[in-house]
Scaffold this motif. Structure first.
Motif, PDB file in Angstrom:
ATOM      1  N   GLU A   1       4.661  -0.007  -3.060  1.00  0.00           N
ATOM      2  CA  GLU A   1       4.898  -0.013  -4.506  1.00  0.00           C
ATOM      3  C   GLU A   1       5.736  -1.218  -4.918  1.00  0.00           C
ATOM      4  O   GLU A   1       5.495  -1.817  -5.976  1.00  0.00           O
ATOM      5  CB  GLU A   1       5.585   1.291  -4.909  1.00  0.00           C
ATOM      6  CG  GLU A   1       4.689   2.521  -4.736  1.00  0.00           C
ATOM      7  CD  GLU A   1       5.424   3.819  -4.981  1.00  0.00           C
ATOM      8  OE1 GLU A   1       6.637   3.764  -5.333  1.00  0.00           O
ATOM      9  OE2 GLU A   1       4.806   4.880  -4.821  1.00  0.00           O
TER      10      GLU A   1
ATOM     11  N   ARG B   1       5.751  -4.112  -3.463  1.00  0.00           N
ATOM     12  CA  ARG B   1       4.847  -5.254  -3.439  1.00  0.00           C
ATOM     13  C   ARG B   1       3.972  -5.286  -4.691  1.00  0.00           C
ATOM     14  O   ARG B   1       3.794  -6.345  -5.313  1.00  0.00           O
ATOM     15  CB  ARG B   1       3.958  -5.173  -2.204  1.00  0.00           C
ATOM     16  CG  ARG B   1       4.644  -5.431  -0.884  1.00  0.00           C
ATOM     17  CD  ARG B   1       3.623  -5.262   0.225  1.00  0.00           C
ATOM     18  NE  ARG B   1       4.147  -5.496   1.548  1.00  0.00           N
ATOM     19  CZ  ARG B   1       3.434  -5.342   2.660  1.00  0.00           C
ATOM     20  NH1 ARG B   1       2.166  -4.966   2.582  1.00  0.00           N
ATOM     21  NH2 ARG B   1       3.965  -5.566   3.846  1.00  0.00           N
ATOM     22  N   ALA B   2       3.407  -4.126  -5.039  1.00  0.00           N
ATOM     23  CA  ALA B   2       2.515  -4.073  -6.195  1.00  0.00           C
ATOM     24  C   ALA B   2       3.248  -4.468  -7.470  1.00  0.00           C
ATOM     25  O   ALA B   2       2.671  -5.091  -8.365  1.00  0.00           O
ATOM     26  CB  ALA B   2       1.924  -2.667  -6.328  1.00  0.00           C
TER      27      ALA B   2
END
Length: 416
Positions: free
Chosen positions: A152, A154-155
């Motif tokens: 999450e 990274r996203a």
């Protein structure tokens, strides 16, 4: 010197790190209460002291530091909302825990899991998880990783930090699997997650009865993260069925352990008293990091780095008389990190009267003789090592002879 600091008396090198910054009042962590803080400006604790808004209410405390990597014993948001600066020591013991995992596998030769026929699954790619992955891959293990919160981050393109640039890149680019896929494929599962009770990714009882029942015969579960990540009641049942195997360093309800788990017939491969992160290097790093945070709070440069305590790398000669030492890294790691000694001490506490066991568990932790991390050791030049063993030990950080001198022959089956 106007600053008044209450500090857990088990915080290492407190006089060297804090004595010139404040008037120190050292006391046992469990004894720190509101009355002890009545005239304190700052507080430094370990994990045995729960620091809540109620604890500091009505006191002059404006700085709280914990000489631990985790901070689930600190109500950070509540404290910061009251204008209190909060600091911990992220990653201070990460290398020590990673090396404990390696040592646990080295000690598990008799259980035939030191060279599993498939991946090692690492759950959690934080400071500890990254160093564990690096160490395992250096030894030739195939590794899978699961970390939904990291996915999450990274996203959301949030920053990911690590003092080691290569490990920061690992956190940014490592392929992440689902936990279900990891459980299906891994033969060893090592847990490196914080204890989180709510939100989208809780970890409390992450391994409950349902998840433990999914593990196949022969899979090995290692928990060096936090007690409560594994449901110890469900663990008793799982081990009792005969197919489960586990290495536990942390326990739900510490310091009150379930005696059923430590029954000799329970099926634990290894059991230790929450000391996986207890290295001299880790303790120095924890004190240094809180010292630096307090210095930032005071607006002055830090001046404790711990180098005088640690000395140069590789200064301790490591000896190993095991017959396979020339051809196997495991005897060397067992010699450097003899965690069977910690297990024997823990199991001995179960022979004491029930009411005395919690204090005996705490005494093991408080009185634990700090081990050195692998980088503190060197193998004498006269010792013969084959090329693979030479490479593996060097990759783990030990000082090794200039060149391998033993022929590249390895035993067919590592001995315990």
């Amino acid at each position: 010197m106007g600053l008044r600091l209450v500090i857990d008396d088990a915080v290492a090198w407190q006089t060297e790190a804090f004595g010139h910054l404040a008037q120190l009042h050292a006391m046992p962590g469990p004894s720190i209460d509101r009355s002890a803080l009545a005239s304190a400006d700052a507080l430094v604790v370990r994990s045995v002291t729960r620091v809540t808004a109620e604890l500091v209410q009505g006191t002059p405390v404006r700085f709280v530091g914990t000489a631990t990597a985790g901070e689930d014993h600190i109500e950070r948001e509540a404290l910061e909302s009251r204008g209190i600066t909060v600091a911990n020591a992220p990653g201070c013991n990460a290398q020590a825990v990673a090396e404990y995992v390696v040592s646990a596998l080295a000690h598990a030769c008799e259980h035939r899991v030191s060279a599993p026929p498939g991946p090692v699954g690492v759950v959690g790619l934080g400071h500890v998880g990254r160093r564990t992955v690096r160490a395992l891959r250096a030894l030739g293990y195939d590794v899978m990783v699961s970390d939904p919160p990291l996915a999450e981050r990274r996203a959301a393109k949030l920053p990911i930090h690590d003092p080691d640039p290569s490990l920061a890149n690992m956190a940014r680019y490592e392929r992440l699997s689902s936990l279900d896929a990891l459980l299906d494929s891994s033969f060893v599962i090592s847990l490196h997650v914080p204890l989180v009770f709510g939100g989208p990714n809780p970890t409390w009882h992450l391994f409950d009865a349902a998840r433990l029942s999914r593990l196949r015969h022969g899979q090995l579960l290692l928990n060096t993260s936090r007690g409560g990540v594994v449901d110890d009641g469900a663990m008793v049942h799982w081990l009792g069925q005969g197919s489960g195997r586990a290495v536990l360093d942390v326990w739900e309800g510490e310091p009150r352990l379930r005696p059923e788990l430590l029954d000799p017939s329970a099926g634990l491969v290894l059991a230790t008293p929450h000391v996986a992160g207890y290295s001299l290097e880790g303790k120095v790093a924890a004190t240094r990091m809180v010292h630096e945070a307090l210095c930032r709070f005071l607006g002055r440069p830090p001046d404790f780095d711990g180098r005088a305590v640690l000395g140069p790398r590789g200064t301790h000669a490591l000896r190993c008389d095991h017959p396979d030492a020339a051809h196997d890294w495991r005897p060397w790691v067992r010699a450097a990190i003899p965690i069977r000694d910690d297990e024997a001490a823990l199991r001995a506490t179960m022979q004491q009267p029930v009411g005395e066991r919690p204090s005996a568990f705490e005494a093991l932790r408080r009185g634990h003789r700090l081990r050195r991390e692998l980088s503190a050791f060197s193998i004498p030049d006269a010792v013969a090592l084959d090329p693979d063993t030479h490479m593996h030990l060097g990759a783990l950080g030990l000082g090794v002879p200039p060149e391998p001198t033993a022929p590249p022959v390895r035993p067919t089956e590592p001995t315990g």
